[in-house]
Write a protein that holds these residues in place. Structure first.
Motif, PDB file in Angstrom:
ATOM      1  N   ARG A 253       1.289  -1.446   0.534  1.00  0.00           N
ATOM      2  CA  ARG A 253      -0.268   0.671  -0.100  1.00  0.00           C
ATOM      3  C   ARG A 253       1.002   1.091   0.020  1.00  0.00           C
ATOM      4  NH1 ARG A 253      -3.707  -2.919   3.969  1.00  0.00           N
ATOM      5  NH2 ARG A 253      -2.293  -2.725   5.006  1.00  0.00           N
ATOM      6  N   LEU A 254       1.790   1.561   0.437  1.00  0.00           N
ATOM      7  CA  LEU A 254       2.945   2.830   0.729  1.00  0.00           C
ATOM      8  C   LEU A 254       3.800   2.385  -0.772  1.00  0.00           C
ATOM      9  CD1 LEU A 254       5.175   2.238   4.082  1.00  0.00           C
ATOM     10  CD2 LEU A 254       2.584   3.545   3.203  1.00  0.00           C
ATOM     11  N   ILE A 255       3.919   1.448  -1.426  1.00  0.00           N
ATOM     12  CA  ILE A 255       4.731   1.938  -2.379  1.00  0.00           C
ATOM     13  C   ILE A 255       3.896   2.793  -3.749  1.00  0.00           C
ATOM     14  CG2 ILE A 255       5.227   0.602  -3.837  1.00  0.00           C
ATOM     15  CD1 ILE A 255       7.100  -1.714  -1.856  1.00  0.00           C
ATOM     16  N   ARG A 256       2.419   1.798  -3.225  1.00  0.00           N
ATOM     17  CA  ARG A 256       1.788   2.559  -3.723  1.00  0.00           C
ATOM     18  C   ARG A 256       1.050   3.764  -4.165  1.00  0.00           C
ATOM     19  NH1 ARG A 256      -0.888  -1.994  -7.846  1.00  0.00           N
ATOM     20  NH2 ARG A 256      -0.679  -3.439  -6.982  1.00  0.00           N
ATOM     21  N   GLU A 257       0.872   4.618  -2.599  1.00  0.00           N
ATOM     22  CA  GLU A 257       1.089   5.964  -2.979  1.00  0.00           C
ATOM     23  C   GLU A 257       2.811   6.819  -4.066  1.00  0.00           C
ATOM     24  OE1 GLU A 257       1.222   7.379   1.310  1.00  0.00           O
ATOM     25  OE2 GLU A 257       0.339   6.135   1.700  1.00  0.00           O
ATOM     26  N   CYS A 258       3.288   6.363  -4.273  1.00  0.00           N
ATOM     27  CA  CYS A 258       4.675   6.795  -4.780  1.00  0.00           C
ATOM     28  C   CYS A 258       5.390   5.810  -5.696  1.00  0.00           C
ATOM     29  CB  CYS A 258       4.875   7.974  -4.207  1.00  0.00           C
ATOM     30  SG  CYS A 258       6.069   9.262  -5.049  1.00  0.00           S
ATOM     31  N   PRO A 259       4.877   4.724  -6.214  1.00  0.00           N
ATOM     32  CA  PRO A 259       5.377   3.924  -7.500  1.00  0.00           C
ATOM     33  C   PRO A 259       6.528   4.449  -8.454  1.00  0.00           C
ATOM     34  CG  PRO A 259       3.212   4.363  -8.370  1.00  0.00           C
ATOM     35  CD  PRO A 259       3.838   4.539  -7.366  1.00  0.00           C
ATOM     36  N   GLN A 260       6.576   5.761  -8.694  1.00  0.00           N
ATOM     37  CA  GLN A 260       7.538   5.966  -8.752  1.00  0.00           C
ATOM     38  C   GLN A 260       9.179   6.072  -8.312  1.00  0.00           C
ATOM     39  OE1 GLN A 260       5.145   7.537  -8.915  1.00  0.00           O
ATOM     40  NE2 GLN A 260       3.828   7.085 -10.526  1.00  0.00           N
ATOM     41  N   GLN A 261       8.644   5.847  -7.113  1.00  0.00           N
ATOM     42  CA  GLN A 261      10.303   6.276  -6.103  1.00  0.00           C
ATOM     43  C   GLN A 261      10.711   4.923  -5.638  1.00  0.00           C
ATOM     44  OE1 GLN A 261      10.676   9.681  -3.662  1.00  0.00           O
ATOM     45  NE2 GLN A 261       9.591  10.854  -4.706  1.00  0.00           N
ATOM     46  N   TYR A 262       9.884   3.930  -5.881  1.00  0.00           N
ATOM     47  CA  TYR A 262      10.394   2.367  -5.451  1.00  0.00           C
ATOM     48  C   TYR A 262      11.700   1.824  -5.896  1.00  0.00           C
ATOM     49  CZ  TYR A 262      10.026  -2.737  -3.732  1.00  0.00           C
ATOM     50  OH  TYR A 262      10.038  -3.510  -3.195  1.00  0.00           O
ATOM     51  N   LEU A 263      11.917   1.327  -5.853  1.00  0.00           N
ATOM     52  CA  LEU A 263      12.994   0.273  -5.970  1.00  0.00           C
ATOM     53  C   LEU A 263      13.407  -0.616  -6.747  1.00  0.00           C
ATOM     54  CD1 LEU A 263      16.146   0.983  -3.219  1.00  0.00           C
ATOM     55  CD2 LEU A 263      15.777   2.350  -5.479  1.00  0.00           C
ATOM     56  N   TRP A 264      12.661  -0.727  -8.495  1.00  0.00           N
ATOM     57  CA  TRP A 264      12.034  -1.895  -8.847  1.00  0.00           C
ATOM     58  C   TRP A 264      13.082  -2.645  -8.731  1.00  0.00           C
ATOM     59  CZ3 TRP A 264       7.024  -2.608  -8.138  1.00  0.00           C
ATOM     60  CH2 TRP A 264       6.172  -1.826  -7.914  1.00  0.00           C
ATOM     61  N   GLY A 265      14.520  -2.176  -8.842  1.00  0.00           N
ATOM     62  CA  GLY A 265      15.122  -2.708  -9.243  1.00  0.00           C
ATOM     63  C   GLY A 265      15.764  -3.641  -7.901  1.00  0.00           C
ATOM     64  N   TYR A 266      15.300  -3.491  -7.298  1.00  0.00           N
ATOM     65  CA  TYR A 266      15.497  -4.394  -5.538  1.00  0.00           C
ATOM     66  C   TYR A 266      15.517  -6.073  -6.175  1.00  0.00           C
ATOM     67  CZ  TYR A 266      16.169  -6.481  -0.851  1.00  0.00           C
ATOM     68  OH  TYR A 266      16.495  -6.975  -0.107  1.00  0.00           O
ATOM     69  N   GLY A 267      16.746  -6.640  -5.846  1.00  0.00           N
ATOM     70  CA  GLY A 267      16.222  -8.310  -5.786  1.00  0.00           C
ATOM     71  C   GLY A 267      15.419  -8.698  -4.982  1.00  0.00           C
ATOM     72  N   ARG A 268      14.243  -8.370  -4.773  1.00  0.00           N
ATOM     73  CA  ARG A 268      12.675  -8.589  -3.897  1.00  0.00           C
ATOM     74  C   ARG A 268      12.705 -10.180  -4.056  1.00  0.00           C
ATOM     75  NH1 ARG A 268      11.344  -9.714  -0.132  1.00  0.00           N
ATOM     76  NH2 ARG A 268       9.569  -9.810   0.817  1.00  0.00           N
ATOM     77  N   TYR A 269      12.520 -11.203  -5.063  1.00  0.00           N
ATOM     78  CA  TYR A 269      11.895 -12.054  -5.465  1.00  0.00           C
ATOM     79  C   TYR A 269      13.483 -12.942  -5.474  1.00  0.00           C
ATOM     80  CZ  TYR A 269       7.766  -9.550  -5.573  1.00  0.00           C
ATOM     81  OH  TYR A 269       6.769  -8.362  -6.061  1.00  0.00           O
ATOM     82  N   LYS A 270      14.711 -13.018  -5.001  1.00  0.00           N
ATOM     83  CA  LYS A 270      15.622 -14.116  -5.484  1.00  0.00           C
ATOM     84  C   LYS A 270      15.680 -14.848  -4.462  1.00  0.00           C
ATOM     85  CE  LYS A 270      18.161 -10.387  -2.332  1.00  0.00           C
ATOM     86  NZ  LYS A 270      19.661  -9.935  -2.152  1.00  0.00           N
ATOM     87  N   THR A 271      15.887 -16.052  -3.915  1.00  0.00           N
ATOM     88  CA  THR A 271      16.857 -17.051  -3.189  1.00  0.00           C
ATOM     89  C   THR A 271      16.927 -16.650  -2.115  1.00  0.00           C
ATOM     90  OG1 THR A 271      16.089 -18.392  -4.886  1.00  0.00           O
ATOM     91  CG2 THR A 271      17.054 -19.348  -2.988  1.00  0.00           C
ATOM     92  N   PRO A 272      17.646 -16.471  -1.014  1.00  0.00           N
ATOM     93  CA  PRO A 272      18.047 -15.832   0.401  1.00  0.00           C
ATOM     94  C   PRO A 272      19.626 -17.079   0.133  1.00  0.00           C
ATOM     95  CG  PRO A 272      16.719 -17.352   1.468  1.00  0.00           C
ATOM     96  CD  PRO A 272      15.655 -17.164  -0.647  1.00  0.00           C
ATOM     97  N   ARG A 273      19.720 -15.746   1.071  1.00  0.00           N
ATOM     98  CA  ARG A 273      21.629 -16.182   0.600  1.00  0.00           C
ATOM     99  C   ARG A 273      21.902 -16.940   1.901  1.00  0.00           C
ATOM    100  NH1 ARG A 273      23.891 -12.471   4.657  1.00  0.00           N
ATOM    101  NH2 ARG A 273      23.195 -10.710   5.115  1.00  0.00           N
ATOM    102  N   PRO A 274      22.637 -17.873   2.295  1.00  0.00           N
ATOM    103  CA  PRO A 274      22.145 -18.508   3.505  1.00  0.00           C
ATOM    104  C   PRO A 274      23.281 -18.397   4.399  1.00  0.00           C
ATOM    105  CG  PRO A 274      24.282 -20.389   1.236  1.00  0.00           C
ATOM    106  CD  PRO A 274      23.364 -18.768   0.752  1.00  0.00           C
ATOM    107  N   ALA A 275      22.323 -18.585   5.566  1.00  0.00           N
ATOM    108  CA  ALA A 275      22.919 -17.866   6.329  1.00  0.00           C
ATOM    109  C   ALA A 275      24.622 -17.311   7.450  1.00  0.00           C
ATOM    110  CB  ALA A 275      21.843 -18.719   8.011  1.00  0.00           C
ATOM    111  N   THR A 276      25.017 -16.735   7.614  1.00  0.00           N
ATOM    112  CA  THR A 276      26.542 -17.057   8.398  1.00  0.00           C
ATOM    113  C   THR A 276      26.851 -17.230   9.767  1.00  0.00           C
ATOM    114  OG1 THR A 276      26.783 -14.707   8.796  1.00  0.00           O
ATOM    115  CG2 THR A 276      27.517 -15.864   6.672  1.00  0.00           C
ATOM    116  N   ALA A 277      27.435 -18.392   9.600  1.00  0.00           N
ATOM    117  CA  ALA A 277      28.029 -18.239  11.857  1.00  0.00           C
ATOM    118  C   ALA A 277      28.433 -16.951  12.798  1.00  0.00           C
ATOM    119  CB  ALA A 277      29.227 -18.619  12.207  1.00  0.00           C
TER     120      ALA A 277
END
Length: 277
Positions: A253-277
């Protein structure tokens, strides 16, 4: 690197935003992968590229405004919805400020620290330590300011945030940041499964703190920023999985207030990296 950041920090915000816009478009032109990802993520949310085209320039503005925000003189800030913030602090159970990768998220913590520290104490923000040693030193130096504390993405950092909330103070984090493997759950984000942090929901459920949505709008022609505050549409669900999904919907909902300023290029749907110790 620190010397370069300090040099650029003295430049006018309007100039940095103009140069940043050019940098954003150069990056877009130079990277086919980035172009495809930006367009694909926007399409999942129902937007054509033409509708989010300004986001290309805003990504570059975010990069070049950072030295000014970290080391330069204060920038103008406007405020929208502070009644939500006042009510959250007045509840006395701590406040969790939630913001997506929208607009300028660096200015939100700075603005809150400056406006509310005298009455309600410092705000603690979650951050992921930089992998490059030089950049890590810059970040550590930049974020060391009155009213603003930082908590790393470690168990010690989680304890630090829990302590702040139990003392009635505020914390801030970006719940649309992809966490390491084992620290999140798959939840819908604009209709697509995205690995989503559970930390925000856990902190809220365990402490009874009040959630507040916030994003920093980047104003035109270097005029500064406007901080927008919103309450959740409904009370937070009492179970973890639906609470995480509810926070994702709130970010949408926040993003839809101003989609022109969202980081659409961010890897939001990427596979998570393994957790480090």
């Amino acid at each position: 690197m620190l010397a370069l950041y300090r040099l650029v920090s003295g430049w006018p915000l309007g100039l940095l935003h103009a140069l940043g816009a050019a940098l954003g478009w150069l990056t877009w032109l130079a990277s086919p992968t980035y172009r495809r990802r930006l367009a694909a993520h926007a399409r999942l949310a129902g937007y054509r590229f033409a509708e989010v085209r300004p986001a290309v320039a805003h990504a570059g503005r975010m990069a070049l405004e950072t030295p000014r925000l970290w080391f330069g003189p204060p920038v103008p800030i406007q405020w929208d919805g502070t009644d939500v913030v006042d009510a959250a602090y007045a509840a006395g159970r701590g406040v969790v400020f939630l913001t997506p990768h929208l607009g300028c998220f660096e200015i939100t913590a700075q603005g809150l620290a400056e406006r509310y520290r005298a009455r309600y104490g410092s705000i603690t923000v979650l951050y992921r330590p930089a992998r490059q040693a030089a950049l890590a030193r810059v970040v550590e130096t930049a974020r060391r300011r009155e009213g603003l504390e930082t908590a790393p993405t470690t168990l010690a950092g989680v304890r630090q945030m829990m302590k702040a909330l139990r003392a009635g103070r505020a914390i801030g984090l970006l719940p649309d940041q992809v966490p390491p493997e084992g620290m999140g759950q798959w939840a819908p984000f604009f209709g697509q499964p995205a690995y989503t942090m559970t930390l925000a929901a856990r902190l809220l459920l365990q402490t009874g703190a009040t959630p507040v949505l916030v994003w920093g709008e980047r104003l035109p022609r270097g005029q500064g920023f406007c901080l927008h505050f919103r309450a959740l549409a409904q009370p937070l669900a009492g179970e973890l999985a639906p609470a995480v999904e509810q926070i994702n919907r709130a970010m949408e909902r926040l993003i839809r207030e101003c989609p022109q300023q969202y980081l659409w290029g961010y890897g939001r749907y990427k596979t998570p990296r393994p957790a480090t110790a």
